[in-house]
Design a protein around this motif. Structure first.
Motif, PDB file in Angstrom:
ATOM      1  N   HIS C 171       9.610  88.228  42.099  1.00 36.75           N
ATOM      2  CA  HIS C 171      11.088  87.933  42.536  1.00 36.75           C
ATOM      3  C   HIS C 171      11.807  88.628  43.829  1.00 36.75           C
ATOM      4  O   HIS C 171      12.550  88.373  43.772  1.00 36.75           O
ATOM      5  CB  HIS C 171      11.894  87.991  41.508  1.00 36.75           C
ATOM      6  CG  HIS C 171      11.589  87.009  40.406  1.00 36.75           C
ATOM      7  ND1 HIS C 171      11.807  85.677  40.516  1.00 36.75           N
ATOM      8  CD2 HIS C 171      10.728  86.740  39.251  1.00 36.75           C
ATOM      9  CE1 HIS C 171      11.441  84.948  39.315  1.00 36.75           C
ATOM     10  NE2 HIS C 171      10.346  85.954  38.485  1.00 36.75           N
ATOM     11  N   VAL C 174      12.538  84.754  48.601  1.00 33.12           N
ATOM     12  CA  VAL C 174      13.112  83.853  47.977  1.00 33.12           C
ATOM     13  C   VAL C 174      12.118  82.876  47.825  1.00 33.12           C
ATOM     14  O   VAL C 174      11.692  82.308  46.670  1.00 33.12           O
ATOM     15  CB  VAL C 174      13.645  82.554  49.454  1.00 33.12           C
ATOM     16  CG1 VAL C 174      14.108  80.959  48.283  1.00 33.12           C
ATOM     17  CG2 VAL C 174      15.342  83.807  48.469  1.00 33.12           C
ATOM     18  N   ARG C 176       8.672  83.750  47.096  1.00 30.76           N
ATOM     19  CA  ARG C 176       8.150  84.124  45.730  1.00 30.76           C
ATOM     20  C   ARG C 176       8.572  83.429  44.171  1.00 30.76           C
ATOM     21  O   ARG C 176       8.175  83.410  43.851  1.00 30.76           O
ATOM     22  CB  ARG C 176       7.993  85.769  45.969  1.00 30.76           C
ATOM     23  CG  ARG C 176       6.500  85.706  46.882  1.00 30.76           C
ATOM     24  CD  ARG C 176       6.193  88.117  46.042  1.00 30.76           C
ATOM     25  NE  ARG C 176       5.430  87.694  47.983  1.00 30.76           N
ATOM     26  CZ  ARG C 176       5.547  89.017  48.608  1.00 30.76           C
ATOM     27  NH1 ARG C 176       6.521  89.696  48.375  1.00 30.76           N
ATOM     28  NH2 ARG C 176       5.444  88.941  50.102  1.00 30.76           N
ATOM     29  N   SER C 177       9.712  83.679  44.575  1.00 33.44           N
ATOM     30  CA  SER C 177      11.002  83.761  43.442  1.00 33.44           C
ATOM     31  C   SER C 177      10.825  81.934  43.465  1.00 33.44           C
ATOM     32  O   SER C 177      10.862  82.124  41.973  1.00 33.44           O
ATOM     33  CB  SER C 177      12.326  83.809  43.498  1.00 33.44           C
ATOM     34  OG  SER C 177      13.561  83.854  42.475  1.00 33.44           O
ATOM     35  N   PHE C 178      10.859  81.578  43.924  1.00 39.73           N
ATOM     36  CA  PHE C 178      10.557  80.407  43.537  1.00 39.73           C
ATOM     37  C   PHE C 178       9.080  79.853  43.124  1.00 39.73           C
ATOM     38  O   PHE C 178       9.412  79.108  41.845  1.00 39.73           O
ATOM     39  CB  PHE C 178      10.366  79.579  45.098  1.00 39.73           C
ATOM     40  CG  PHE C 178      11.942  78.256  44.327  1.00 39.73           C
ATOM     41  CD1 PHE C 178      11.490  77.465  43.831  1.00 39.73           C
ATOM     42  CD2 PHE C 178      12.692  78.443  45.188  1.00 39.73           C
ATOM     43  CE1 PHE C 178      12.876  75.944  43.489  1.00 39.73           C
ATOM     44  CE2 PHE C 178      13.686  77.321  45.612  1.00 39.73           C
ATOM     45  CZ  PHE C 178      13.482  76.684  44.593  1.00 39.73           C
ATOM     46  N   ARG C 179       7.739  80.739  43.400  1.00 41.49           N
ATOM     47  CA  ARG C 179       7.291  79.645  42.724  1.00 41.49           C
ATOM     48  C   ARG C 179       6.470  80.513  41.861  1.00 41.49           C
ATOM     49  O   ARG C 179       6.881  80.022  40.452  1.00 41.49           O
ATOM     50  CB  ARG C 179       5.612  80.407  43.846  1.00 41.49           C
ATOM     51  CG  ARG C 179       4.429  80.344  43.511  1.00 41.49           C
ATOM     52  CD  ARG C 179       3.226  80.676  44.214  1.00 41.49           C
ATOM     53  NE  ARG C 179       3.544  80.141  45.816  1.00 41.49           N
ATOM     54  CZ  ARG C 179       3.164  81.236  46.780  1.00 41.49           C
ATOM     55  NH1 ARG C 179       2.266  82.481  46.411  1.00 41.49           N
ATOM     56  NH2 ARG C 179       3.247  81.273  48.099  1.00 41.49           N
ATOM     57  N   SER C 180       7.197  82.238  41.369  1.00 39.87           N
ATOM     58  CA  SER C 180       7.297  82.829  40.020  1.00 39.87           C
ATOM     59  C   SER C 180       8.289  81.657  38.545  1.00 39.87           C
ATOM     60  O   SER C 180       7.743  81.946  37.665  1.00 39.87           O
ATOM     61  CB  SER C 180       8.055  84.003  39.940  1.00 39.87           C
ATOM     62  OG  SER C 180       6.977  85.043  40.971  1.00 39.87           O
ATOM     63  N   SER C 181       9.198  80.992  39.266  1.00 33.62           N
ATOM     64  CA  SER C 181      10.339  80.398  38.634  1.00 33.62           C
ATOM     65  C   SER C 181       9.108  79.354  37.825  1.00 33.62           C
ATOM     66  O   SER C 181       9.415  78.844  36.525  1.00 33.62           O
ATOM     67  CB  SER C 181      11.422  80.194  38.950  1.00 33.62           C
ATOM     68  OG  SER C 181      11.918  81.080  39.552  1.00 33.62           O
ATOM     69  N   GLY C 182       8.821  78.597  38.742  1.00 35.01           N
ATOM     70  CA  GLY C 182       7.768  77.267  38.418  1.00 35.01           C
ATOM     71  C   GLY C 182       6.431  77.353  37.629  1.00 35.01           C
ATOM     72  O   GLY C 182       6.418  77.449  36.220  1.00 35.01           O
TER      73      GLY C 182
END
Lengths: 207, 286, 248, 286
Positions: C171, C174, C176-182
């Protein structure tokens, strides 16, 4: 964002409850039938409800630095179909009202109408339509989830506009105000939820 | 791998049902050595590890690296995560990708490393943990012990100076424990400082250079045979005395073991026993 | 650690052993008063009553109550302000803006406090069986009960996975954080399916026949509590209509 | 509580990655006694328990109660579940209700008992497991050890003749293990046959009247000191020899323990040691 307890005038609270009721009752019948046919599905449906609740607790990063939460109903509509989501969405709203003080009891009907009925149906429709037109699953998921999110907030704005019409311009003027505050600001977040959906389904497929 | 000195001073962490989880806990982790963190379930071991890793901000007190307090800013925490990595107890909550290699590559990719470097780190980490053969397997097909080691590999691939492991042997059968400890020995040999938490006092005695007991929200730290021989402390911490020490002490009393430090494990105990004893004695036992 | 503050308060409340029906009557009565009575003094009385009962006899921690009641405040404030802006002839405030906004905020805060009185004294697992009496189908109550149990299991997974991702720099930007949230959402979804499947096995072994029948605790209704509720609500109505009627 | 004799003969269960999980496993569970089922992770312990409980249908072989094969019909399985109850390793796989008391009431209600009888059984089961005080606490606030005991209470409330427990002590700290074993002792005293699976050979030796080792898809059953003293068998099963036996044998060799069966735990070993030994001996140790 749900309409808070006590915010809607009594007549509107009752009206929206009556409007949402047939969908929720239909969903409850669908669930009861499913459970009667297959008792184990109680657990799967419970897990689906819990997932919807938890999905809305995922913090989505946003470019502006603040963060927001997905509504999660688009994913639910695609995975479990809108009638079931009408019930599960209402259960989740009840839990959010009583566990997080998010939303309310007299406004449950209005919130259920926007989040558990309109959102899922619009999202599911957009999903099916995009899928039929493009044949692309991920594009359909994006459209479904983004539009479910946006439709929920557009509905909320219109509900507020109906309740609080502008003194001079009436419903139309109020709709412009509320859409500007509650729906326009939601556009980047709806796109965010759509992207989250794409990443979610991509990860599911690769599993 | 450069060594860094990780320490915590006076950590205070919130309340669960009226009592503080940590209440002035201090710990100093010797560089390049093996530290075992002991404590009963719910004693605050995991909370302490989460503070050390930067995942949890203590209400008071601080975590330091080489004497410098870790900044709670985004940048400060990011720098800290390249020094310290924590592997939690349940591997299922750390393996979130579909395949083993994909999961282990998550950290190195986030460090912005180029692809060849990522591949190298993934291979190296899996090799160190003795699970090189699993690289292309889906994570949900692995056994519990394999999942635990892959989760550790995910942290190792970040090449931390200090590796914190929460109960890495819990739930493993004896063979898997032996394999896990061998993997940790390889990590130690490659220069990492390894901290593991456990409630297995015999394991701690046999494995650690130093032990720390979490009791009443605080930490008592020292040499394994000193700390684990302290019955009053162990009772407070709801831990058993290691049976090697219990039995060793008795055998020493009987004059069967030489004076001085007691053996720390079964092979040690067996080796230290005399080869023959006068045969007139067993009658004294009832 | 991953508990929800309101839920924790409900289980620890001094009113935990009171009948959920009694508490629902009190709370819903207050909600209706907040909604239907004039804001002065109706909403003020409702708000004060709810807060006093929660912090007093029900012994809900003030911190928990205060935080929870603050949560919807952002919506209430923005919503109230928007409703009193006037567009006709250039944007400006409506003539009675302050009064209308004040009324909206008053109703909402009082209503919110009244719902919170129920939420912080009654765990969901006491409320859900009571829904059977309102003719909600058993299947629905059972699905909701499983949802309530599993949401804590899944919340814990969510927090732990997110922590593990953060530790491995998932995270840090932004993007990477998006990908990690998915990945996070997918991981939680697979866990929820897995949980359901494993619970199925576990419950079959416990002789599950047709549904998840359980026996709720006996939480008897109290005549005194009911009498006090009716008296209190009547007093609020009478005072509000007299004072509010005189004022307005 | 009436006693029933549960047994399995020639069980064969499917394949994971090319090998049979069970391949002709037979087991006979002595009535009213304590049996420990030993095996490494993945050896098939859980599969065997699931067959015994009726949850899993073996490809070949059968499970019998008092010599009569269990019918796979709905009615047959329902009757079987009143005789045999299985408690899974992960308590979260069995606890579906957020309220402890409600959860435990599930089994007795499924038996069709009237409300007062159900309430009585719930209270009794929670009391037996030593968690009576948790009745009105939410499941999600309990510690892992507490959840384990509530899950066992859920099975005990069905008043089975045979209680099967999959790894009931895994993940528990020493105090929690002691408490869990004390609870199982109360169950045994109340007349239940208790079977537990574990990979802790020392626990099995100290606790069980009889042990069964799952190895190569089959079962080797016998007296604890016989089976757990069989080094060849233990190596095949990837288990350790209990250290009490290893050390006891050595001390017996030295003439420090009387001939005959070896002590089964530390207190036993300490009690059996002589009170004094000639002082000239320690020099023989290097």
């Amino acid at each position: 964002m749900h309409i808070a307890e006590g915010f809607l005038p009594p007549a509107h609270a009752v009206g929206w409850t009556i409007a949402a009721a047939p969908f929720v009752v239909h969903g409850a019948r669908a669930v009861a039938t499913e459970v009667r046919r297959n008792p184990e599905s109680t657990l799967l449906l419970g897990a689906a409800g819990a997932f919807t609740f938890v999905l809305s607790a995922i913090k989505l990063p946003s470019v502006t630095g603040s963060s927001s939460h997905p509504t999660g109903t688009g994913a639910g509509a695609i995975l479990f179909r809108p009638p079931v989501m009408a019930l599960l969405g209402t259960v989740v709203l009840l839990f959010q009202a009583l566990l997080l003080a998010h939303g309310g009891l007299t406004t449950l009907g209005a919130n259920a109408f926007s989040m558990a009925v309109v959102g899922p149906w619009v999202g599911y429709g957009a999903y099916r339509l995009t899928r039929a037109l493009t044949g692309n699953l991920l594009a359909a998921v994006f459209a479904g989830m983004a539009l479910a999110d946006l439709a929920t907030y557009v509905t909320t704005s219109l509900q507020l506009a109906l309740a609080f019409p502008d003194a001079e311009t009436g419903f139309a003027g109020a709709a412009v105000k509320f859409l500007g505050v509650f729906a326009l600001t939601q556009v980047p977040l709806a796109i965010g939820e759509g992207l989250l959906g794409v990443l979610l389904f991509r990860a599911l497929i690769s599993n | 791998m450069s060594h860094h000195h990780l320490a915590a001073t006076g950590l205070v962490v919130g309340y669960t049902r009226g009592t503080r989880v940590l209440d002035g806990a201090s710990l100093s982790i010797p560089e390049g050595r093996r530290l075992a963190l002991l404590g009963a379930n719910g004693s605050g071991k995991t909370t302490l590890l989460r503070c050390l890793s930067g995942a949890l901000e203590p209400a008071r007190g601080q975590v330091t690296v080489d004497g410098v307090a870790v900044a709670r800013s985004r940048r400060g925490l990011q720098a800290h995560r390249q020094v310290v990595q924590l592997v939690l107890q349940d591997p299922d909550d750390q393996l979130f990708s579909a395949s083993v290699a994909q999961d282990v590559s998550f950290g190195p990719l986030n460090l912005g490393l180029p692809e060849p470097a990522v591949r190298e780190r993934v291979a190296e980490a899996l090799e160190l943990l003795g699970v090189g053969g699993l690289a292309s397997r889906p994570t949900h097909q692995l056994s519990f012990g394999e999942r635990k080691r892959v989760a550790i590999a995910g942290a190792v691939a970040m090449r931390p100076c200090v590796l914190l492991l929460d109960e890495p042997t819990a739930g493993l059968d004896p063979t898997a424990v032996t394999e896990a400890l061998a993997a940790l020995a390889r990590l130690g040999a490659s220069g990492s400082t390894v901290v593991l938490s456990t409630h297995d006092v015999d394991l701690a005695l046999a494995w650690a250079d130093e032990v720390a007991v979490v009791v009443g929200g605080q930490v008592v730290q020292g040499r394994p045979d000193d700390v684990l021989g302290d019955d009053e402390l162990l009772a407070r911490a709801r831990l058993d005395r290691p049976w090697t020490l219990t039995l060793g002490a008795r055998l020493q009393e009987l004059g069967l073991l030489p004076a001085g430090p007691l053996p720390r494990d079964v092979p040690g105990l067996l080796a230290a026993l005399p080869t023959a004893v006068g045969a007139q004695l067993p009658t004294s036992a009832q | 650690m991953t508990g929800l503050a309101v839920d924790d308060a409900a289980w620890a409340s001094a009113w935990r052993s009171r009948s959920p029906g009694d508490k629902a009557l009190l709370s819903l009565g207050l909600v209706l008063c907040a909604l239907l009575l004039p804001v002065w003094p109706g909403s003020v009385l409702v708000g004060l009553t709810a807060v006093a009962l929660a912090l007093g006899p029900a012994r809900v921690p003030a911190r928990t109550f205060g935080r929870a009641v603050r949560l919807p405040l952002a919506f209430v404030a923005v919503g109230a302000l928007t409703s009193v802006v006037q567009l006709g002839g250039g944007p400006g405030w409506a003539p009675d803006a302050a009064q209308r906004a004040g009324a909206l905020v008053g109703h909402a805060l009082a209503g919110g406090a009244a719902v919170l009185l129920l939420a912080t004294t009654t765990p969901m697992s006491d409320l859900l069986p009571a829904l059977r009496r309102l003719r909600v189908p058993a299947a629905v109550v059972e699905v909701a009960s499983v949802t309530y149990r599993l949401l804590f299991v899944l919340l814990e997974s969510l927090h732990t996975i997110r922590e593990a991702q953060t530790a491995r720099m998932g995270h840090s930007t932004v993007r990477r954080s998006f990908r990690s949230s998915g990945v996070l959402a997918a991981a939680v979804l697979t866990r929820s399916w897995d949980r359901a499947r494993r619970l199925q096995d576990g419950l079959a072994g416990r002789g599950m026949v047709d549904g998840l029948r359980v026996l709720p605790e006996v939480l008897p209704s109290s005549r005194r509590f009911l009498a006090a509720t009716v008296t209190g609500l009547t007093a609020i109505v009478v005072v509000s209509l007299t004072v509010g009627g005189a004022a307005g």
